[in-house]
Write a protein that holds these residues in place. Structure first.
Motif, PDB file in Angstrom:
ATOM      1  N   ASP A  49       0.595  -3.900  18.637  1.00 23.83           N
ATOM      2  CA  ASP A  49       0.658  -5.337  18.814  1.00 23.83           C
ATOM      3  C   ASP A  49       2.066  -5.778  18.445  1.00 23.83           C
ATOM      4  OD1 ASP A  49       0.296  -8.211  17.378  1.00 23.83           O
ATOM      5  OD2 ASP A  49      -1.188  -7.932  18.984  1.00 23.83           O
ATOM      6  N   GLY A  50       2.559  -6.822  19.078  1.00 23.33           N
ATOM      7  CA  GLY A  50       3.910  -7.312  18.808  1.00 23.33           C
ATOM      8  C   GLY A  50       4.150  -7.690  17.358  1.00 23.33           C
ATOM      9  N   SER A  51       3.080  -8.003  16.629  1.00 27.94           N
ATOM     10  CA  SER A  51       3.228  -8.376  15.222  1.00 27.94           C
ATOM     11  C   SER A  51       3.718  -7.213  14.361  1.00 27.94           C
ATOM     12  CB  SER A  51       1.906  -8.911  14.670  1.00 27.94           C
ATOM     13  OG  SER A  51       0.920  -7.898  14.678  1.00 27.94           O
ATOM     14  N   VAL A  52       3.688  -5.995  14.914  1.00 28.13           N
ATOM     15  CA  VAL A  52       4.162  -4.841  14.159  1.00 28.13           C
ATOM     16  C   VAL A  52       5.638  -5.005  13.796  1.00 28.13           C
ATOM     17  CG1 VAL A  52       4.894  -3.341  16.080  1.00 28.13           C
ATOM     18  CG2 VAL A  52       3.999  -2.321  13.966  1.00 28.13           C
ATOM     19  N   LEU A  53       6.397  -5.736  14.617  1.00 31.14           N
ATOM     20  CA  LEU A  53       7.811  -5.935  14.327  1.00 31.14           C
ATOM     21  C   LEU A  53       7.998  -6.735  13.041  1.00 31.14           C
ATOM     22  CD1 LEU A  53       9.062  -6.647  17.956  1.00 31.14           C
ATOM     23  CD2 LEU A  53       9.281  -4.512  16.648  1.00 31.14           C
ATOM     24  N   GLU A  54       7.138  -7.720  12.824  1.00 31.15           N
ATOM     25  CA  GLU A  54       7.197  -8.492  11.580  1.00 31.15           C
ATOM     26  C   GLU A  54       6.793  -7.612  10.399  1.00 31.15           C
ATOM     27  OE1 GLU A  54       4.522 -11.979  10.036  1.00 31.15           O
ATOM     28  OE2 GLU A  54       6.071 -12.788  11.384  1.00 31.15           O
ATOM     29  N   GLN A  55       5.763  -6.806  10.577  1.00 31.82           N
ATOM     30  CA  GLN A  55       5.346  -5.897   9.508  1.00 31.82           C
ATOM     31  C   GLN A  55       6.460  -4.918   9.165  1.00 31.82           C
ATOM     32  OE1 GLN A  55       1.583  -4.823  11.593  1.00 31.82           O
ATOM     33  NE2 GLN A  55       0.738  -4.886   9.514  1.00 31.82           N
ATOM     34  N   LEU A  56       7.145  -4.396  10.156  1.00 30.98           N
ATOM     35  CA  LEU A  56       8.249  -3.469   9.912  1.00 30.98           C
ATOM     36  C   LEU A  56       9.397  -4.161   9.192  1.00 30.98           C
ATOM     37  CD1 LEU A  56       8.199  -1.484  13.261  1.00 30.98           C
ATOM     38  CD2 LEU A  56       7.534  -0.630  10.990  1.00 30.98           C
ATOM     39  N   ALA A  57       9.639  -5.432   9.536  1.00 27.78           N
ATOM     40  CA  ALA A  57      10.676  -6.187   8.841  1.00 27.78           C
ATOM     41  C   ALA A  57      10.308  -6.356   7.364  1.00 27.78           C
ATOM     42  CB  ALA A  57      10.887  -7.543   9.510  1.00 27.78           C
ATOM     43  N   LEU A  58       9.039  -6.656   7.094  1.00 27.56           N
ATOM     44  CA  LEU A  58       8.587  -6.795   5.704  1.00 27.56           C
ATOM     45  C   LEU A  58       8.683  -5.470   4.956  1.00 27.56           C
ATOM     46  CD1 LEU A  58       5.532  -9.131   6.241  1.00 27.56           C
ATOM     47  CD2 LEU A  58       7.587  -9.655   4.921  1.00 27.56           C
ATOM     48  N   ILE A  59       8.329  -4.381   5.614  1.00 24.22           N
ATOM     49  CA  ILE A  59       8.452  -3.060   4.999  1.00 24.22           C
ATOM     50  C   ILE A  59       9.919  -2.781   4.682  1.00 24.22           C
ATOM     51  CG2 ILE A  59       8.216  -0.567   5.402  1.00 24.22           C
ATOM     52  CD1 ILE A  59       5.719  -1.317   7.163  1.00 24.22           C
ATOM     53  N   GLY A  60      10.802  -3.107   5.621  1.00 24.77           N
ATOM     54  CA  GLY A  60      12.236  -2.906   5.406  1.00 24.77           C
ATOM     55  C   GLY A  60      12.760  -3.702   4.225  1.00 24.77           C
ATOM     56  N   ILE A  61      12.336  -4.956   4.117  1.00 23.30           N
ATOM     57  CA  ILE A  61      12.746  -5.789   2.986  1.00 23.30           C
ATOM     58  C   ILE A  61      12.214  -5.192   1.681  1.00 23.30           C
ATOM     59  CG2 ILE A  61      12.402  -8.043   1.866  1.00 23.30           C
ATOM     60  CD1 ILE A  61      12.460  -9.245   4.733  1.00 23.30           C
ATOM     61  N   GLY A  62      10.964  -4.765   1.711  1.00 23.17           N
ATOM     62  CA  GLY A  62      10.373  -4.151   0.520  1.00 23.17           C
ATOM     63  C   GLY A  62      11.118  -2.897   0.098  1.00 23.17           C
ATOM     64  N   ARG A  63      11.460  -2.055   1.058  1.00 22.71           N
ATOM     65  CA  ARG A  63      12.199  -0.824   0.750  1.00 22.71           C
ATOM     66  C   ARG A  63      13.580  -1.163   0.204  1.00 22.71           C
ATOM     67  NH1 ARG A  63       9.928   3.374  -0.439  1.00 22.71           N
ATOM     68  NH2 ARG A  63      11.403   4.756   0.541  1.00 22.71           N
ATOM     69  N   LEU A  64      14.239  -2.150   0.800  1.00 24.65           N
ATOM     70  CA  LEU A  64      15.556  -2.573   0.335  1.00 24.65           C
ATOM     71  C   LEU A  64      15.482  -3.091  -1.100  1.00 24.65           C
ATOM     72  CD1 LEU A  64      18.542  -3.047   1.059  1.00 24.65           C
ATOM     73  CD2 LEU A  64      17.871  -5.289   1.914  1.00 24.65           C
ATOM     74  N   ALA A  65      14.399  -3.762  -1.432  1.00 20.05           N
ATOM     75  CA  ALA A  65      14.207  -4.285  -2.787  1.00 20.05           C
ATOM     76  C   ALA A  65      13.822  -3.196  -3.777  1.00 20.05           C
ATOM     77  CB  ALA A  65      13.138  -5.375  -2.783  1.00 20.05           C
ATOM     78  N   GLY A  66      13.527  -1.999  -3.269  1.00 15.47           N
ATOM     79  CA  GLY A  66      13.206  -0.889  -4.159  1.00 15.47           C
ATOM     80  C   GLY A  66      11.725  -0.641  -4.356  1.00 15.47           C
ATOM     81  N   PHE A  67      10.875  -1.296  -3.573  1.00 16.02           N
ATOM     82  CA  PHE A  67       9.447  -1.038  -3.681  1.00 16.02           C
ATOM     83  C   PHE A  67       9.128   0.324  -3.081  1.00 16.02           C
ATOM     84  CE2 PHE A  67       9.240  -5.727  -3.804  1.00 16.02           C
ATOM     85  CZ  PHE A  67       8.429  -5.885  -4.920  1.00 16.02           C
ATOM     86  N   SER A  68       8.188   1.021  -3.686  1.00 12.15           N
ATOM     87  CA  SER A  68       7.711   2.283  -3.130  1.00 12.15           C
ATOM     88  C   SER A  68       6.776   1.970  -1.964  1.00 12.15           C
ATOM     89  CB  SER A  68       6.943   3.072  -4.202  1.00 12.15           C
ATOM     90  OG  SER A  68       5.716   2.414  -4.501  1.00 12.15           O
ATOM     91  N   LEU A  69       6.525   2.973  -1.149  1.00  7.73           N
ATOM     92  CA  LEU A  69       5.570   2.769  -0.058  1.00  7.73           C
ATOM     93  C   LEU A  69       4.189   2.461  -0.609  1.00  7.73           C
ATOM     94  CD1 LEU A  69       6.581   5.384   2.654  1.00  7.73           C
ATOM     95  CD2 LEU A  69       6.977   2.922   2.634  1.00  7.73           C
ATOM     96  N   ASP A  70       3.818   3.049  -1.744  1.00  2.10           N
ATOM     97  CA  ASP A  70       2.524   2.740  -2.359  1.00  2.10           C
ATOM     98  C   ASP A  70       2.434   1.258  -2.720  1.00  2.10           C
ATOM     99  OD1 ASP A  70       1.578   5.350  -2.146  1.00  2.10           O
ATOM    100  OD2 ASP A  70       2.265   5.909  -4.153  1.00  2.10           O
ATOM    101  N   ASP A  71       3.532   0.708  -3.267  1.00  6.17           N
ATOM    102  CA  ASP A  71       3.556  -0.731  -3.574  1.00  6.17           C
ATOM    103  C   ASP A  71       3.385  -1.545  -2.304  1.00  6.17           C
ATOM    104  OD1 ASP A  71       4.044  -0.308  -6.301  1.00  6.17           O
ATOM    105  OD2 ASP A  71       6.225  -0.444  -6.056  1.00  6.17           O
TER     106      ASP A  71
END
Length: 150
Positions: free
Chosen positions: A42-64
């Motif tokens: 679904d096109g909303s995956v792009l927003e989810q990927l952006a949020l994952i990217g921001i989370g990773r940049l902030a230092g969150f683990s994938l588990d977080d």
């Protein structure tokens, strides 16, 4: 939003297909099916990927990050987790600023060598004795880069 082929998601997000498959395996994103051998999203995956990217940049683990997304991809924001991470980032910023200031001091130090720099010698002795932390050591020069009396 319309359905996106995995190649289109890769193109638009910059996230490699192998990472998309791994994120799907971890439950971070969900494909909507397949067209032939290709996953569809679904096109909303792009927003989810952006949020994952921001989370990773902030230092969150994938588990977080997994805990932030609900079973249908809805956001479940843990405000305490965000506050803790923001506090951690503040500490990191302070440490990095101290490292920057220490590098600037070392670059501009008027001593003929660092071995002759009184600030450096004092900091080295203190660090060897465990008397100061890295942060304290790196902030032992004032904002003008001059030696301080420790």
């Amino acid at each position: 939003m319309s359905s996106l082929d995995i190649a289109e998601v890769v193109r638009r997000s910059g996230v490699p297909a192998s990472t998309l498959r791994y994120y799907e395996e971890r439950g971070l994103i969900t494909s909507t099916g397949r067209r032939g051998l290709r996953r569809q999203f679904d096109g909303s995956v792009l927003e989810q990927l952006a949020l994952i990217g921001i989370g990773r940049l902030a230092g969150f683990s994938l588990d977080d990050i997994v805990r932030v997304f609900g079973p249908q991809g809805e956001l479940r924001v843990d405000r305490a987790l965000l506050t803790d991470k923001a506090d951690e980032l503040d500490r990191t910023i302070t440490q990095l600023a101290a490292v920057r200031d220490g590098l600037r001091h070392a670059a501009a130090c008027p001593a003929p060598s660092h071995a002759e720099c009184p600030t450096f010698r004092h900091l080295l002795r203190a660090a060897m004795n465990g008397d100061i932390t890295v942060h304290e050591a790196l902030t032992a020069t004032n904002s003008a880069g001059r030696h301080t009396d420790l």
